[in-house]
Design a protein around this motif. Sequence first.
Motif, short mmCIF file in Angstrom:
data_model
loop_
_atom_site.label_atom_id
_atom_site.label_comp_id
_atom_site.label_asym_id
_atom_site.label_seq_id
_atom_site.Cartn_x
_atom_site.Cartn_y
_atom_site.Cartn_z
N GLU A 22 5.93 3.61 1.12
CA GLU A 22 4.79 3.34 1.29
C GLU A 22 3.76 4.40 0.98
O GLU A 22 2.67 4.49 0.42
N ALA B 43 4.98 0.78 -4.08
CA ALA B 43 4.83 -0.27 -3.11
C ALA B 43 6.14 -1.28 -3.44
O ALA B 43 6.60 -1.98 -2.62
N SER C 143 -0.35 -5.96 0.89
CA SER C 143 -0.41 -5.53 -0.35
C SER C 143 -0.61 -6.66 -1.63
O SER C 143 -1.43 -6.17 -2.59
#
Length: 1007
Positions: free
Chosen positions: A798, A803, A836
């Motif tokens: 991260e 991601a 996210s």
Amino acid sequence: MPALTSQNPTLESLTSTFPLTFPLPTPTTHPDLVTTKDLHREEDLLRNPFSFRHWWTAIQNVKEASAAEQKIEGPSDLSPEVAALLGPLSSPAARKSLQRQVYLYEAALAQFPGSFKLWKSYLQTRMSFVLGKLVFKKKAGGRKKFPEMREALEDEQEDLEQWEGGLDGIVGWEEWRLLIATFERALMWLPRMPRIWLLYLSIFNHPFCPPQVSHTHARRTFDRALRTLPPSLHHRIWARYLLWAETKGGATTVAVYRRYLAVDPSITERYTAILLAPSNPAPRPLEAAKLLLSLARKASRGEYTSPEGKSPYQLLGEFLDVVEQYAEEVGMDVPDTIDSNEKIAQTEDAEAAASQQPAEPASADGKVIRFAGPAATNSDGKLVAPYNEDEDPRNPRKLNIEDIVRKDGLDVYKDQAGRLWTGLATFWIKRGEFDRAKLTFERGLASVLTIRDFTQIFDAYAEFSESLISALMESLANPDEDEDEEDVRETEQELDTKMQEFEALMDRRPFLVNDVLLRRNPNDVQEWEKRVALWGDNDEKVAETYTQALATIHPRRATANFHRLYINFAKFYEEGGTKGEAEADLDSARKILDKATKVNFKNVDDLAEVWCEWAEMEIRHENYDEAIRVMQRASAVPKNTKISYFDHVSQSVYALGKINVTSNRQTLSVQARLFKSLKLWSFYVDLEESLGTVESAKAVYDKILDLRIANAQVIVNYAAFLEENKYYEESFKVYERGTELFTFPVSFEIWNIYLAKFVKRYGGTKIERTRDLFEQALEKCPPKHCKPIFLMYATFEEEHGLAKRAMSIYDRATNAVADEDKFEIFTIYIAKATSSYGLPATRPIYERALEILPDRQTAEMCLRFAAMERKLGEIDRARAIYAHASQFCDPRVHPKFWQEWNAFEIETGSEDTFREMLRIKRSVQAQFNTEASYLAAQMAAKQGGQETEAEAQPADPMAAAERQAAGGGKAPAFVSAKQSTNVRVEAAEERPAAGNEDEIHISDDED
């Protein structure tokens, strides 16, 4: 026959009445024996002189007639005293009856002289007129046929005849003499009839038996019975003989018992009790002591078993009791004891010297030499013990009590030393030999091995000292008239001396106790330390004690912390004594530690600690180079490094001194295995880090790794040391070596630190290398340890990676971690995905969580899933999720879930959906009612095994239908996001509503 006319006749008039049966009464000499009524009987006996039945009938008729005459006879005109002297013959009718019966018995015996029945009846009749009326005792139970003599004596004592009345032995001496003559005549005809002998012997126990026959004649009669009767009947005679001898006492008792003990020693204990009985006017303590000593020795050899169940030690204890009570009569005095001890020592030395000489040949010129005849044996075939004066009760020689206590007591009963030493000391105290008693106490205190024995001796010693002091103080308080001032001064000096000795004894007690414990186990390190502490500030004694301890203790048999003795001894010299007043002697301390390094301790760590203490001593005195040299000596590595650190020889084998040499590991000393001690190397490396250079410290660390003795802490310390000195890459190499050396779970800690340090050092500059490290860590990591690594890996992606890779790592973690960690991983995964990609992206994660998570966690995840769908406005999907979660939630265990669903239906549902929720709730409750675990709990709660109402009802048909529709597995799963949300509701509406006959109908207003 003269009559007793006066009421108070004289002795001559009474004795003139007798004898009544000599000469034998006949009708010629006594016309009144036969009356006209008896003529028919006499004629019948003359016609049938050889008919025993006629004689027996005539005798019985005369007995009955005489008994009737005595009953109708009037009261006697004699005084009670005179009547008591005459006994059964106090009345004329009784005297006449005796003469008539004697006349008939004698006439019958003339015809049948060998009739036992006739003789027995005759003797009992004569005894009843002389001895009085026999008292019959009630007997309970039977008797053994051949009892032991101890039991036979007890039984015979209870069964001894007792009589009421009886003819006085002086007044009726003639009748007593004639009765004895009659017994002699009977024994002449029937010498082997034991019953005749027993009747004869019973008269000697009568209280009125004349003294002319109750002593010598009685003893000779007993002897004649033993000579005449066969040995199988002797026990019946001996029982009465011994009891009769006990009543006579004196030399008679001793002679009779000695004769019997020569045959059967089983009643020796009874004999010794008789010899020492308080009622005995002339006790024989020496004979009793010798008998008890003989019994104790025989019992210890297994040749004697006490009838009273006494052990050999109890017999020896009784011997000591006799010695203490009769010290003057039993034991020798001090000079005789010393002479006897010297002779015994010379004899033992001569025997020891003879045993060491070669044995003489058993033959000469091919012929066997005969030295003596065969060895003497007893009836059991065992060798007869040689003659010993100490065991001969006839020998007047007194006993050497010290030698007896040493050989028969202390050498045999080592656990009873306290009682034996105090008994010996008490013997000397009773003889007034106080110095010898004190010496005995001191010898006892110096030889016992247990605290119990020590306490017993010390208490007796202290009591003896106190009694002496009390006696001296009393003599000073109450002086005699004959004492002058010089005598008083001597007494005062003696009192002062005794007081000082008593105080010294009290002060010595801790040292004496310590001596006892050290004698019991001279290898007890803790007791030696206590010994050192007892000396306090006496440096000379402390050094002497340390030296003695190190010379005494065997290293392989010592208790724990033997090496501490060397260390403390070295510190004693280092610190200048106990108070530190003397000058520090480092040379002596180094010599002691150097000597300690050559001792073969039980554990390698003990030797390592000695080396470490030596180095610390040098550091305390700022000899840093010397400390390094000491550790270099200690850590010298031999050529052969394939040596095991552990020693597998058991301590019990060492204690027995039987070391079986089977491999190198069992025979190597601790010095040869010292280089494998991590304790030594850890101290050495700390010393190098503090005093040496980086290179020297690295060399020591590398040596530890090469020897393969490092643990995880060493790896971490090595890496931290390199990191502190800016050797980052080398520190990472150390971590990698550690991960190769150790497996999980040990390597987990190394990986955890390694990865954290690497990420902190390089961050995002070496991403691929970091990823490879994480993959290597996860490759062999077990499920219960991989969660922190996955979280660290995902956090790294991260912060420094992608991601998408972080999400894939979380997805991998949901499968790899342990079951108890999956819920937490899914929670983190969902939170990260929401941040996210938003809420819709979490649907597949929730669905996967519901498939993977165990049932107990599925309900909580469903609530979160439903809350997410409600946020997105997907009411039908939320309702389906509630329905799916309901199968895991018992309404009685999870009321919170049902309250939340109820609130959801009230807010967003309709009447049909609310009814469906209630129906599912009933179905789930019925399903849980039929679970085996729940049924078992209900049955246990009822205690009586009664069925509850819920148990008696059949299973809910609706729940059964749902299980059948699901193929016997779980209930229908929730509706997937790719399918319509109305399938579950339609399927529910198509099911028959009347499937359950016992269904409870709830209106809209209920619940």
